[in-house]
Design a protein around this motif. Structure first.
Motif, PDB file in Angstrom:
ATOM      1  N   SER A  44     -22.463  20.373  48.619  1.00 15.22           N
ATOM      2  CA  SER A  44     -21.501  21.430  48.895  1.00 15.22           C
ATOM      3  C   SER A  44     -20.187  21.113  48.192  1.00 15.22           C
ATOM      4  N   PRO A  45     -19.502  22.128  47.662  1.00 11.90           N
ATOM      5  CA  PRO A  45     -18.162  21.876  47.108  1.00 11.90           C
ATOM      6  C   PRO A  45     -17.145  21.664  48.224  1.00 11.90           C
ATOM      7  N   LEU A  46     -16.014  21.080  47.876  1.00  9.46           N
ATOM      8  CA  LEU A  46     -14.885  21.005  48.795  1.00  9.46           C
ATOM      9  C   LEU A  46     -14.140  22.330  48.716  1.00  9.46           C
ATOM     10  N   LEU A  47     -13.841  22.927  49.859  1.00  7.63           N
ATOM     11  CA  LEU A  47     -13.175  24.223  49.914  1.00  7.63           C
ATOM     12  C   LEU A  47     -11.792  24.067  50.537  1.00  7.63           C
ATOM     13  N   PRO A  48     -10.914  25.079  50.363  1.00 11.16           N
ATOM     14  CA  PRO A  48      -9.507  24.928  50.776  1.00 11.16           C
ATOM     15  C   PRO A  48      -9.276  24.580  52.235  1.00 11.16           C
ATOM     16  N   SER A  49     -10.216  24.904  53.117  1.00  7.91           N
ATOM     17  CA  SER A  49     -10.057  24.488  54.513  1.00  7.91           C
ATOM     18  C   SER A  49     -11.283  23.695  54.932  1.00  7.91           C
ATOM     19  N   GLY A  50     -11.082  22.779  55.861  1.00  5.47           N
ATOM     20  CA  GLY A  50     -12.194  21.986  56.359  1.00  5.47           C
ATOM     21  C   GLY A  50     -13.252  22.844  57.020  1.00  5.47           C
ATOM     22  N   GLU A  51     -12.798  23.922  57.693  1.00  2.18           N
ATOM     23  CA  GLU A  51     -13.732  24.825  58.365  1.00  2.18           C
ATOM     24  C   GLU A  51     -14.686  25.461  57.356  1.00  2.18           C
ATOM     25  N   GLN A  52     -14.149  25.883  56.200  1.00  7.07           N
ATOM     26  CA  GLN A  52     -14.981  26.495  55.167  1.00  7.07           C
ATOM     27  C   GLN A  52     -15.996  25.489  54.616  1.00  7.07           C
ATOM     28  N   THR A  53     -15.550  24.256  54.419  1.00  8.09           N
ATOM     29  CA  THR A  53     -16.456  23.233  53.894  1.00  8.09           C
ATOM     30  C   THR A  53     -17.558  22.919  54.896  1.00  8.09           C
ATOM     31  N   VAL A  54     -17.216  22.831  56.167  1.00  6.62           N
ATOM     32  CA  VAL A  54     -18.221  22.595  57.201  1.00  6.62           C
ATOM     33  C   VAL A  54     -19.246  23.729  57.209  1.00  6.62           C
ATOM     34  N   ASP A  55     -18.770  24.970  57.113  1.00  2.00           N
ATOM     35  CA  ASP A  55     -19.688  26.114  57.073  1.00  2.00           C
ATOM     36  C   ASP A  55     -20.664  26.002  55.909  1.00  2.00           C
ATOM     37  N   ARG A  56     -20.157  25.602  54.749  1.00  2.00           N
ATOM     38  CA  ARG A  56     -21.018  25.488  53.569  1.00  2.00           C
ATOM     39  C   ARG A  56     -22.047  24.371  53.749  1.00  2.00           C
ATOM     40  N   ILE A  57     -21.628  23.242  54.290  1.00  2.00           N
ATOM     41  CA  ILE A  57     -22.567  22.142  54.545  1.00  2.00           C
ATOM     42  C   ILE A  57     -23.692  22.609  55.465  1.00  2.00           C
ATOM     43  N   LEU A  58     -23.311  23.277  56.547  1.00  2.00           N
ATOM     44  CA  LEU A  58     -24.308  23.726  57.520  1.00  2.00           C
ATOM     45  C   LEU A  58     -25.267  24.738  56.903  1.00  2.00           C
ATOM     46  N   SER A  59     -24.765  25.573  55.990  1.00  2.00           N
ATOM     47  CA  SER A  59     -25.618  26.580  55.354  1.00  2.00           C
ATOM     48  C   SER A  59     -26.676  25.954  54.463  1.00  2.00           C
ATOM     49  N   LEU A  60     -26.449  24.714  54.024  1.00  2.00           N
ATOM     50  CA  LEU A  60     -27.395  24.032  53.138  1.00  2.00           C
ATOM     51  C   LEU A  60     -28.472  23.267  53.909  1.00  2.00           C
ATOM     52  N   CYS A  61     -28.297  23.139  55.220  1.00  2.00           N
ATOM     53  CA  CYS A  61     -29.277  22.407  56.021  1.00  2.00           C
ATOM     54  C   CYS A  61     -30.528  23.253  56.251  1.00  2.00           C
ATOM     55  N   SER A  62     -31.661  22.574  56.290  1.00  2.00           N
ATOM     56  CA  SER A  62     -32.941  23.250  56.501  1.00  2.00           C
ATOM     57  C   SER A  62     -33.867  22.352  57.310  1.00  2.00           C
ATOM     58  N   GLU A  63     -35.097  22.780  57.479  1.00  2.00           N
ATOM     59  CA  GLU A  63     -36.071  21.979  58.220  1.00  2.00           C
ATOM     60  C   GLU A  63     -36.401  20.676  57.495  1.00  2.00           C
ATOM     61  N   GLU A  64     -36.125  20.624  56.190  1.00  2.27           N
ATOM     62  CA  GLU A  64     -36.421  19.419  55.413  1.00  2.27           C
ATOM     63  C   GLU A  64     -35.259  18.422  55.389  1.00  2.27           C
ATOM     64  N   THR A  65     -34.144  18.774  56.040  1.00  5.75           N
ATOM     65  CA  THR A  65     -32.952  17.921  55.987  1.00  5.75           C
ATOM     66  C   THR A  65     -33.116  16.712  56.899  1.00  5.75           C
ATOM     67  N   ALA A  66     -33.145  15.535  56.280  1.00  3.74           N
ATOM     68  CA  ALA A  66     -33.244  14.293  57.055  1.00  3.74           C
ATOM     69  C   ALA A  66     -31.912  13.906  57.658  1.00  3.74           C
ATOM     70  N   ALA A  67     -30.817  14.228  56.950  1.00  2.00           N
ATOM     71  CA  ALA A  67     -29.485  13.858  57.421  1.00  2.00           C
ATOM     72  C   ALA A  67     -28.436  14.557  56.568  1.00  2.00           C
ATOM     73  N   VAL A  68     -27.251  14.691  57.115  1.00  4.63           N
ATOM     74  CA  VAL A  68     -26.062  15.029  56.333  1.00  4.63           C
ATOM     75  C   VAL A  68     -25.330  13.723  56.097  1.00  4.63           C
ATOM     76  N   VAL A  69     -25.074  13.398  54.824  1.00  2.00           N
ATOM     77  CA  VAL A  69     -24.491  12.115  54.448  1.00  2.00           C
ATOM     78  C   VAL A  69     -23.202  12.395  53.671  1.00  2.00           C
ATOM     79  N   VAL A  70     -22.067  12.075  54.265  1.00  2.43           N
ATOM     80  CA  VAL A  70     -20.779  12.425  53.674  1.00  2.43           C
ATOM     81  C   VAL A  70     -19.768  11.307  53.897  1.00  2.43           C
ATOM     82  N   SER A  71     -18.718  11.313  53.092  1.00  3.44           N
ATOM     83  CA  SER A  71     -17.563  10.457  53.354  1.00  3.44           C
ATOM     84  C   SER A  71     -16.608  11.193  54.283  1.00  3.44           C
ATOM     85  N   HIS A  72     -16.004  10.455  55.180  1.00  5.45           N
ATOM     86  CA  HIS A  72     -14.973  11.048  56.032  1.00  5.45           C
ATOM     87  C   HIS A  72     -13.785  11.466  55.177  1.00  5.45           C
ATOM     88  N   VAL A  73     -13.359  10.571  54.267  1.00  2.00           N
ATOM     89  CA  VAL A  73     -12.279  10.867  53.319  1.00  2.00           C
ATOM     90  C   VAL A  73     -12.811  10.660  51.913  1.00  2.00           C
TER      91      VAL A  73
END
Length: 389
Positions: A134-163
């Motif tokens: 997912s790209p980084l978007l101007p607000s954290g809320e938008q970025t979270v929405d995009r991450i969640l939209s990419l999740c599927s039944e095949e997703t083993a984990a979301v792996v991200v840096s806090h910063v």
């Protein structure tokens, strides 16, 4: 009656504990935070003991480090046994990727962010996981929405840096973690750029696993890391490696009938005692100062960087919002500036006694609690003169 030390004198006293701060304006803490004298002294004592006495009682040295494990759990959540010491974040991510493959999960995809630090995603790629970003978007809320939209039944984990290491984008983890928990998808976080300078709770967010390298904001040594794995995720894993210290086997008989149930299972064999002692000593200083105080200090200093950048007509490469102290702010201690010839600028600043770094074509400025406003003002004085030439 003596007066209570002023806010200014308090941070000046902390600065005095860093030898490097007496010689330079050191604003490269997102690359490496220098050692305090107390951390150096703790390692020197151990090495002196080893030099003069030879073999030291392992059990006593290990026991002396247990309060650190407990203290970290008290500050960041979970139990002491949820935390184990490792080599580095790349090693920890490989362990998790392999453990999830050999455990009960057969899913083969992860979701991450564009521009992630390689140690966050490379281990997963190497172990055969498909990566969706997912790209980084101007607000954290938008970025979270995009991450969640990419999740599927095949997703083993979301792996991200806090910063994010390059531009300082701080991902608001609470809604992400809570939604992923509902979806039964683990949230695995590289917290190297936030641990010891930002306060959060792994259980409340919640985070399934967290890895931290100790040589950045903590101010300890290279080659040491911390891995948190919560009991729920651990129950689904099969660790791909073991050593004699993975088991409760005090007689060294090779008895594997009593494995350590916690994350300390990853502490396979001979410990790197200097690294662990440095970690413990650095964490003791963080506790003495207070995580909340450190967080407020680094955000205040990074705000000063942003203010002077605007005053001197520099453009930010970082995405920033208006309120650094809001719980869902995307701001961190890292600020990235657009400058002409950034690599050459780093070299020129170093000749002036100012240490910063270049990442992804931008000048990265990362003040810690031992820095001060005057140092940042000197940085911009030099920068303005250099950019006008």
């Amino acid at each position: 009656m003596s007066k209570e030390p002023s806010h200014f004198s308090r941070w000046q006293q902390e600065k005095a504990a860093f030898p490097v701060a007496q010689k330079s304006i050191y604003l490269a803490n997102s690359a490496t935070t220098p050692l305090r004298r107390e951390v150096f002294d703790a390692m020197q004592f151990y090495l002196s003991e080893l030099t003069e006495k030879g073999e030291l009682p392992w059990g006593e040295v290990l026991a002396s480090l247990e309060p650190t494990r407990t203290s970290i759990a008290k500050s960041y959540g979970g139990q002491g046994d949820d935390y184990g010491f490792g080599a580095n974040t790349s090693h920890n991510m490989n362990l998790l990727a392999l453990a999830m493959k050999t455990g009960s999960s057969k899913k083969n995809a992860i979701v991450s962010l564009e521009g992630e630090f390689p140690s966050t995603v490379t281990p997963w790629k190497y172990q055969g996981y498909h990566i969706r970003t997912s790209p980084l978007l101007p607000s954290g809320e938008q970025t979270v929405d995009r991450i969640l939209s990419l999740c599927s039944e095949e997703t083993a984990a979301v792996v991200v840096s806090h910063v994010q290491f390059a531009n300082g984008y701080r991902l608001p983890l609470k809604r992400l973690g809570q939604t992923l928990k509902e979806k039964k998808i683990p949230l695995i976080v590289n917290a190297t750029q936030s641990f010891s300078c930002f306060s959060f709770n792994v259980e409340q967010l919640p985070i399934s696993a967290m890895t931290v390298s100790s040589h950045k904001w903590l101010g300890a040594l290279y080659g040491c890391s911390l891995l948190y794995v919560n009991p729920e995720l651990r129950a689904s894993l099969r660790w791909p490696m073991a050593g004699h210290m993975s088991f409760n086997d005090p007689t060294f008989s090779g008895d594997m009938s009593h494995p350590h149930a916690g994350t300390r299972f990853i502490e396979l064999g001979t410990p790197p005692f200097p690294q662990w002692i440095a970690f413990s000593a650095a964490w003791e200083q963080v506790q003495r100062i207070g995580l909340t105080s450190i967080e407020e200090r680094v955000l205040s200093l990074s705000n000063h960087v942003v203010s002077l950048a605007a005053k001197n007509n520099f453009t930010l490469s970082s995405l920033r919002d208006q309120d650094s102290f809001h719980p869902d702010s995307i701001n961190s201690a890292i600020v990235a500036l657009k400058v002409s010839r950034p690599k050459e600028t780093v070299v020129a600043l170093k000749k002036k006694g100012v240490v910063v770094t270049e990442r992804r074509g931008a000048l990265r400025i990362a003040p810690h609690y031992f820095n001060d406003e005057e140092e940042i003002e000197k940085l911009f004085f030099y920068l303005s003169n250099m950019q006008s030439c």
